[in-house]
Write a protein that holds these residues in place. Structure first.
Motif, PDB file in Angstrom:
ATOM      1  N   PRO A 193       0.800  -1.234   0.000  1.00  0.00           N
ATOM      2  CA  PRO A 193       0.000   0.000   0.000  1.00  0.00           C
ATOM      3  C   PRO A 193       0.830   1.280   0.000  1.00  0.00           C
ATOM      4  O   PRO A 193       0.316   2.343  -0.318  1.00  0.00           O
ATOM      5  CB  PRO A 193      -0.826  -0.120   1.284  1.00  0.00           C
ATOM      6  CG  PRO A 193      -0.046  -1.007   2.166  1.00  0.00           C
ATOM      7  CD  PRO A 193       0.673  -1.959   1.263  1.00  0.00           C
ATOM      8  N   THR A 194       2.130   1.185   0.324  1.00  0.00           N
ATOM      9  CA  THR A 194       2.972   2.390   0.350  1.00  0.00           C
ATOM     10  C   THR A 194       3.977   2.419  -0.795  1.00  0.00           C
ATOM     11  O   THR A 194       4.849   3.283  -0.826  1.00  0.00           O
ATOM     12  CB  THR A 194       3.738   2.487   1.685  1.00  0.00           C
ATOM     13  OG1 THR A 194       4.567   1.326   1.834  1.00  0.00           O
ATOM     14  CG2 THR A 194       2.786   2.613   2.854  1.00  0.00           C
ATOM     15  N   ASN A 218       5.834   0.778   6.279  1.00  0.00           N
ATOM     16  CA  ASN A 218       5.289   0.974   7.630  1.00  0.00           C
ATOM     17  C   ASN A 218       4.695  -0.332   8.167  1.00  0.00           C
ATOM     18  O   ASN A 218       3.892  -0.315   9.088  1.00  0.00           O
ATOM     19  CB  ASN A 218       4.246   2.085   7.645  1.00  0.00           C
ATOM     20  CG  ASN A 218       2.989   1.723   6.887  1.00  0.00           C
ATOM     21  OD1 ASN A 218       2.912   0.681   6.253  1.00  0.00           O
ATOM     22  ND2 ASN A 218       2.001   2.594   6.948  1.00  0.00           N
ATOM     23  N   ARG A 219       5.078  -1.475   7.547  1.00  0.00           N
ATOM     24  CA  ARG A 219       4.590  -2.802   7.919  1.00  0.00           C
ATOM     25  C   ARG A 219       3.072  -2.886   7.806  1.00  0.00           C
ATOM     26  O   ARG A 219       2.433  -3.627   8.515  1.00  0.00           O
ATOM     27  CB  ARG A 219       5.076  -3.183   9.310  1.00  0.00           C
ATOM     28  CG  ARG A 219       6.575  -3.308   9.375  1.00  0.00           C
ATOM     29  CD  ARG A 219       7.144  -3.562  10.739  1.00  0.00           C
ATOM     30  NE  ARG A 219       6.233  -4.170  11.676  1.00  0.00           N
ATOM     31  CZ  ARG A 219       6.273  -3.957  12.978  1.00  0.00           C
ATOM     32  NH1 ARG A 219       7.161  -3.166  13.486  1.00  0.00           N
ATOM     33  NH2 ARG A 219       5.421  -4.552  13.774  1.00  0.00           N
ATOM     34  N   SER A 241      -3.349   0.038   7.780  1.00  0.00           N
ATOM     35  CA  SER A 241      -4.022  -0.387   6.557  1.00  0.00           C
ATOM     36  C   SER A 241      -4.526  -1.827   6.658  1.00  0.00           C
ATOM     37  O   SER A 241      -5.648  -2.123   6.278  1.00  0.00           O
ATOM     38  CB  SER A 241      -3.071  -0.285   5.366  1.00  0.00           C
ATOM     39  OG  SER A 241      -2.614   1.034   5.199  1.00  0.00           O
ATOM     40  N   TYR A 242      -3.643  -2.697   7.131  1.00  0.00           N
ATOM     41  CA  TYR A 242      -3.961  -4.122   7.206  1.00  0.00           C
ATOM     42  C   TYR A 242      -3.418  -4.693   8.515  1.00  0.00           C
ATOM     43  O   TYR A 242      -2.531  -4.120   9.118  1.00  0.00           O
ATOM     44  CB  TYR A 242      -3.327  -4.885   6.035  1.00  0.00           C
ATOM     45  CG  TYR A 242      -3.797  -4.402   4.690  1.00  0.00           C
ATOM     46  CD1 TYR A 242      -4.963  -4.889   4.137  1.00  0.00           C
ATOM     47  CD2 TYR A 242      -3.071  -3.457   3.968  1.00  0.00           C
ATOM     48  CE1 TYR A 242      -5.404  -4.447   2.896  1.00  0.00           C
ATOM     49  CE2 TYR A 242      -3.504  -3.011   2.740  1.00  0.00           C
ATOM     50  CZ  TYR A 242      -4.668  -3.505   2.205  1.00  0.00           C
ATOM     51  OH  TYR A 242      -5.098  -3.070   1.000  1.00  0.00           O
ATOM     52  N   GLN A 243      -3.925  -5.863   8.897  1.00  0.00           N
ATOM     53  CA  GLN A 243      -3.435  -6.495  10.120  1.00  0.00           C
ATOM     54  C   GLN A 243      -2.158  -7.289   9.892  1.00  0.00           C
ATOM     55  O   GLN A 243      -1.414  -7.541  10.826  1.00  0.00           O
ATOM     56  CB  GLN A 243      -4.506  -7.392  10.724  1.00  0.00           C
ATOM     57  CG  GLN A 243      -5.644  -6.591  11.302  1.00  0.00           C
ATOM     58  CD  GLN A 243      -6.589  -7.461  12.102  1.00  0.00           C
ATOM     59  OE1 GLN A 243      -6.638  -8.660  11.937  1.00  0.00           O
ATOM     60  NE2 GLN A 243      -7.330  -6.829  12.978  1.00  0.00           N
ATOM     61  N   VAL A 244      -1.894  -7.702   8.676  1.00  0.00           N
ATOM     62  CA  VAL A 244      -0.651  -8.392   8.344  1.00  0.00           C
ATOM     63  C   VAL A 244      -0.009  -7.677   7.168  1.00  0.00           C
ATOM     64  O   VAL A 244      -0.703  -7.096   6.323  1.00  0.00           O
ATOM     65  CB  VAL A 244      -0.876  -9.888   7.985  1.00  0.00           C
ATOM     66  CG1 VAL A 244      -1.422 -10.649   9.161  1.00  0.00           C
ATOM     67  CG2 VAL A 244      -1.773 -10.028   6.784  1.00  0.00           C
ATOM     68  N   PRO A 245       1.321  -7.699   7.078  1.00  0.00           N
ATOM     69  CA  PRO A 245       1.992  -7.085   5.934  1.00  0.00           C
ATOM     70  C   PRO A 245       1.534  -7.738   4.635  1.00  0.00           C
ATOM     71  O   PRO A 245       1.552  -8.960   4.514  1.00  0.00           O
ATOM     72  CB  PRO A 245       3.474  -7.352   6.197  1.00  0.00           C
ATOM     73  CG  PRO A 245       3.562  -7.580   7.665  1.00  0.00           C
ATOM     74  CD  PRO A 245       2.274  -8.208   8.060  1.00  0.00           C
ATOM     75  N   GLN A 246       1.115  -6.946   3.703  1.00  0.00           N
ATOM     76  CA  GLN A 246       0.563  -7.482   2.460  1.00  0.00           C
ATOM     77  C   GLN A 246       1.610  -8.145   1.594  1.00  0.00           C
ATOM     78  O   GLN A 246       1.310  -9.092   0.872  1.00  0.00           O
ATOM     79  CB  GLN A 246      -0.162  -6.377   1.688  1.00  0.00           C
ATOM     80  CG  GLN A 246      -1.404  -5.883   2.408  1.00  0.00           C
ATOM     81  CD  GLN A 246      -2.392  -7.013   2.643  1.00  0.00           C
ATOM     82  OE1 GLN A 246      -3.049  -7.473   1.722  1.00  0.00           O
ATOM     83  NE2 GLN A 246      -2.490  -7.487   3.876  1.00  0.00           N
TER      84      GLN A 246
END
Length: 112
Positions: A20-21, A39-40, A44-49
């Motif tokens: 996402p970044t 930013n891990r 945005s999400y609970q786990v790194p995408q």
């Protein structure tokens, strides 16, 4: 603290659009993560995408980077404590004892 792409990366490029970044970059054959942009996936999400879409999941982007001067287990425990703080939980005495015992064993092996 950002993540890293290891030698286990198979170059599938699934992580590129998933980030996402836009922190993942490539020169066509090698992939890396810009630590200033990663930013891990917090917020945005609970786990790194990048890790979530990785078909290897075990070696492509599994661990946070540790600074060159820090001990691996210090970094691991710092990450563990940070996750506990996010969960608003108290650290388990079991894990503290496990960490102390394991780190002593590793230090003994390193001095042999």
């Amino acid at each position: 603290m950002s993540y890293t792409i290891t030698k286990a990366c198979i170059g599938c490029q699934r992580c590129l659009p998933a980030c996402p970044t836009d922190a993942i970059a490539t020169d066509g054959s090698t992939f890396w993560i810009d630590s200033d942009r990663c930013n891990r996936c917090q917020g945005s999400y609970q786990v790194p995408q990048c890790w979530a879409v990785c078909p290897t999941n075990e070696g492509c982007i599994p661990l946070p980077l540790a600074s060159e001067n820090s001990d691996y287990w210090e970094s691991w425990f710092a990450t563990y404590n940070q996750m506990l703080a996010r969960l608003q939980a108290q650290p388990s005495p079991y894990w503290r004892q496990w960490f102390e015992t394991y780190s002593q064993m590793v230090r003994r092996l390193q001095t042999q």
